[in-house]
Design an enzyme around this catalytic site. Structure first.
Site, PDB file in Angstrom:
ATOM      1  N   HIS A 231      51.401   1.498 -20.609  1.00 41.14           N
ATOM      2  CA  HIS A 231      50.134   2.213 -20.466  1.00 41.14           C
ATOM      3  C   HIS A 231      50.003   3.353 -21.467  1.00 41.14           C
ATOM      4  O   HIS A 231      48.978   4.021 -21.534  1.00 41.14           O
ATOM      5  CB  HIS A 231      49.974   2.753 -19.034  1.00 41.14           C
ATOM      6  CG  HIS A 231      48.588   3.191 -18.699  1.00 41.14           C
ATOM      7  ND1 HIS A 231      48.197   4.514 -18.708  1.00 41.14           N
ATOM      8  CD2 HIS A 231      47.485   2.484 -18.370  1.00 41.14           C
ATOM      9  CE1 HIS A 231      46.916   4.598 -18.375  1.00 41.14           C
ATOM     10  NE2 HIS A 231      46.452   3.389 -18.171  1.00 41.14           N
TER      11      HIS A 231
ATOM     12  N   ASP B 230      45.994  28.163 -15.198  1.00 42.05           N
ATOM     13  CA  ASP B 230      45.849  29.562 -15.635  1.00 42.05           C
ATOM     14  C   ASP B 230      45.564  29.698 -17.130  1.00 42.05           C
ATOM     15  O   ASP B 230      45.863  30.747 -17.722  1.00 42.05           O
ATOM     16  CB  ASP B 230      47.111  30.370 -15.285  1.00 42.05           C
ATOM     17  CG  ASP B 230      47.182  30.718 -13.800  1.00 42.05           C
ATOM     18  OD1 ASP B 230      46.166  30.538 -13.110  1.00 42.05           O
ATOM     19  OD2 ASP B 230      48.253  31.161 -13.348  1.00 42.05           O
TER      20      ASP B 230
ATOM     21  N   HIS C 221      37.425   8.918 -19.828  1.00 36.77           N
ATOM     22  CA  HIS C 221      38.799   8.436 -19.783  1.00 36.77           C
ATOM     23  C   HIS C 221      39.798   9.574 -20.012  1.00 36.77           C
ATOM     24  O   HIS C 221      41.007   9.353 -20.007  1.00 36.77           O
ATOM     25  CB  HIS C 221      38.958   7.337 -20.855  1.00 36.77           C
ATOM     26  CG  HIS C 221      40.125   6.441 -20.658  1.00 36.77           C
ATOM     27  ND1 HIS C 221      41.030   6.166 -21.664  1.00 36.77           N
ATOM     28  CD2 HIS C 221      40.541   5.732 -19.584  1.00 36.77           C
ATOM     29  CE1 HIS C 221      41.945   5.339 -21.221  1.00 36.77           C
ATOM     30  NE2 HIS C 221      41.686   5.053 -19.962  1.00 36.77           N
TER      31      HIS C 221
ATOM     32  N   LYS D 247      49.609   5.601 -24.928  1.00 37.16           N
ATOM     33  CA  LYS D 247      48.755   5.588 -26.108  1.00 37.16           C
ATOM     34  C   LYS D 247      49.298   6.656 -27.063  1.00 37.16           C
ATOM     35  O   LYS D 247      49.082   7.847 -26.874  1.00 37.16           O
ATOM     36  CB  LYS D 247      47.305   5.910 -25.763  1.00 37.16           C
ATOM     37  CG  LYS D 247      46.721   5.069 -24.599  1.00 37.16           C
ATOM     38  CD  LYS D 247      46.762   5.804 -23.320  1.00 37.16           C
ATOM     39  CE  LYS D 247      46.001   5.141 -22.179  1.00 37.16           C
ATOM     40  NZ  LYS D 247      46.209   3.774 -21.923  1.00 37.16           N
TER      41      LYS D 247
ATOM     42  N   LYS E  68      42.304  12.799 -19.703  1.00 37.14           N
ATOM     43  CA  LYS E  68      43.274  13.228 -18.704  1.00 37.14           C
ATOM     44  C   LYS E  68      43.863  14.574 -19.127  1.00 37.14           C
ATOM     45  O   LYS E  68      44.512  14.669 -20.170  1.00 37.14           O
ATOM     46  CB  LYS E  68      44.424  12.223 -18.561  1.00 37.14           C
ATOM     47  CG  LYS E  68      44.019  10.886 -17.953  1.00 37.14           C
ATOM     48  CD  LYS E  68      44.147   9.796 -18.954  1.00 37.14           C
ATOM     49  CE  LYS E  68      43.835   8.454 -18.297  1.00 37.14           C
ATOM     50  NZ  LYS E  68      43.367   7.479 -19.271  1.00 37.14           N
TER      51      LYS E  68
ATOM     52  N   ASP F  48      54.105   8.568 -40.873  1.00 39.68           N
ATOM     53  CA  ASP F  48      54.930   9.098 -41.968  1.00 39.68           C
ATOM     54  C   ASP F  48      56.048  10.020 -41.484  1.00 39.68           C
ATOM     55  O   ASP F  48      56.490  10.912 -42.220  1.00 39.68           O
ATOM     56  CB  ASP F  48      54.057   9.849 -42.985  1.00 39.68           C
ATOM     57  CG  ASP F  48      53.079   8.927 -43.700  1.00 39.68           C
ATOM     58  OD1 ASP F  48      53.280   7.699 -43.646  1.00 39.68           O
ATOM     59  OD2 ASP F  48      52.113   9.431 -44.301  1.00 39.68           O
TER      60      ASP F  48
END
Length: 516
Positions: free
Chosen positions: A412, A170, A163, A414, A165, A419
């Site tokens: 979508h 470079d 999952h 996450k 991404k 704190d």
């Protein structure tokens, strides 16, 4: 049962996984300080030793523009890993950017999860045939046309997906976050859009992202595409270039390319004036052996995440598109709230989620968390007319971070803030699948400037875009919808039918949390 068992054995014998012997060996190109990207970040990086420069990438258009800019700026290498890459407007244009980079002599390595690649085989085979492009497929399906046979015969392996991404150019700049490659993630087209969040990073953490890419690239789950796919057609790469040219000339393509051309982030990248927040940044990623169920617990993302950020002392602001807390998570969030931590959680409403079955894993735990004092918000399904800026998760007014808002129809992202000090951005959902089955990746940044807008969103933008879930005096649920000065109360899950609610209720009774 005997016939089924024999069928499984027959399929495994007739369609075995290819050997990994003789795979090419490659590693991150390390000596890139003299590249244009290396020179662009050198001065700032030298004045912030041990830190990373971070820029939140909040709109879909900026997310696409940033990837195009990195692909065009690269002179030595592009290392990319993705769960989904679609052959739509944005996906085709980005495929063509990889081809163009390879034509310039850039080495391109693309590690793609094989779960959602149906229809891509000719394109992937053609790209893989380019002398400067190598593609590997993570936990591939051997039977390409009838993939359900793979699930029937090799479920324990194929149920585990990559999952992660990341998009690294470079070994100097990387984009990490929640976005896959496709129109709904990049703000293109007229269909479903996702509110999402990435970060563009330079400096110290880029080397960490590159090293974890090398581990996945060399893992036992990463198969050279040439050993899985058929031979490339001789004209397929030419068709890609022609298809990309046609897209740029279409009315929707013209509008999108023009929006990208006007992107403030693209201009800043070209002029090397991107405003960066320099922060102590740590990569957290699962051991790629998790893809075969072989990773030790201490080498998984979630335990490392807890180790880095510790226990929240005053606040936890969490955004998770798919939220399945389970009994253990519910108890953890409830204990936090009972000891005075301000726990606020945003996930998709049932009317907005693109995976309704996941909602069934969330439903049983709402009342217990609310009783403990956790604040729950469920993002409404919104329309373009309501939020014409199309910014999804967008820049806050102060310009120093992110806030939830915009015209996207489903969540979508996450991310979470702790704190007012730490912020996490990555691919990890708070659900059992992310914790135990899929491999995940993210960055933890220690920065008040980056984390503050997430906290502020729960008192600002989120209440106007989401239903707040509440408990009545009898312990039942109701939903508050705020539209300007109006507050609308819903006593049943808004935007749903009795059949949908009944289906979710039945699913919530089944022992399927571990799959969600």
């Amino acid at each position: 049962m005997a016939i089924l068992a024999l069928s499984v054995i027959a399929v495994r014998i007739l369609f075995p996984l290819p050997s990994l012997d003789g795979r090419t060996i490659s590693a991150t190109v390390a000596d890139t300080a003299s590249t244009p990207l290396g020179q662009a970040v050198a001065a700032d990086a030298a004045t912030h030793p041990g830190r990373s420069g971070i820029r939140a990438v909040t709109s879909g258009e900026d997310a696409f523009a940033a990837r195009v800019a990195l692909a065009r700026s690269a002179t030595r290498s592009l290392d990319l890993q993705y769960y989904i890459w679609k052959r739509d407007l944005s996906g085709t244009l980005l495929f063509d950017e990889l081809r163009a980079a390879a034509d310039r002599g850039v080495r391109v390595r693309l590690l793609l999860d094989d779960n959602v690649t149906a229809g891509l085989d000719p394109m992937l085979a053609a790209l893989d045939a380019h002398p400067n492009i190598e593609i590997r497929l993570f936990n591939p399906f051997i039977i390409r046309k009838f993939r359900f046979l793979g699930y029937l015969t090799d479920f324990p392996r194929l149920n585990r997906r990559m999952h992660n991404k990341s998009f690294t150019a470079d070994n100097q700049a990387t984009i990490v976050g929640g976005r896959n490659i496709g129109d709904e993630y990049m703000g293109a087209g007229e269909g479903l859009l996702f509110a999402d969040l990435d970060v563009l990073a330079v400096g110290q953490v880029v080397g960490e992202v590159s090293r974890q890419f090398d581990r996945y690239w060399a893992s036992r789950s990463a198969y050279p595409a040439g050993r899985i796919l058929g031979a490339a057609g001789p004209t397929e790469l030419g068709r890609l270039a022609a298809e990309a040219a046609r897209i740029r000339e279409r009315p929707d393509g013209e509008r999108y390319v023009e929006a990208i051309r006007k992107s403030a982030l693209l201009g800043q990248l070209r002029q090397r004036t991107v405003p960066l927040e320099w922060a102590e940044t740590r990569l957290v990623a699962d051991d790629p052996a998790k893809g075969l169920g072989l990773a030790a617990t201490e080498n998984l993302l979630f335990p490392r995440l807890v180790e880095i950020v510790g226990k929240p002392g005053s606040s936890l602001s969490l955004v998770s598109s798919y939220f399945v807390p389970t009994e253990a998570g519910t108890e953890t969030f409830s204990l936090m709230a009972r000891r005075g931590v301000n726990v606020s959680i945003l996930t998709n409403a049932l009317e907005a989620t693109d995976v309704p079955v996941v909602h069934a894993g969330y439903v049983p735990w709402r009342q217990a968390m609310l009783k403990a004092g956790v604040r729950l918000y469920e993002l409404r399904r919104t329309g373009r007319g309501q939020h014409p800026n199309r910014r999804g998760i967008r820049r806050s007014g102060s310009g120093d971070g992110t806030a939830i808002g915009g015209s996207a129809t489903a969540l979508h992202a996450k991310t979470f803030a702790i704190d007012g000090k730490y912020i996490f951005v990555g691919s990890f959902n708070f659900d059992p699948r992310s914790a135990k089955l899929n491999t995940e990746l993210g960055l933890v940044m220690q920065s008040a400037a980056l984390s503050r807008p997430i906290d502020e969103a729960f008192t600002g933008g989120i209440p106007s875009l989401a239903y707040e879930v509440k408990l009545d005096e009898d312990g039942g649920l109701y939903w508050l919808e705020r539209r300007g000065k109006r507050v609308i109360r819903h006593d049943t899950e808004p935007g749903t039918t009795w059949f949908t609610r009944a289906t979710i209720r039945v699913l919530s009774l089944l022992p399927i949390d571990w799959l969600l």
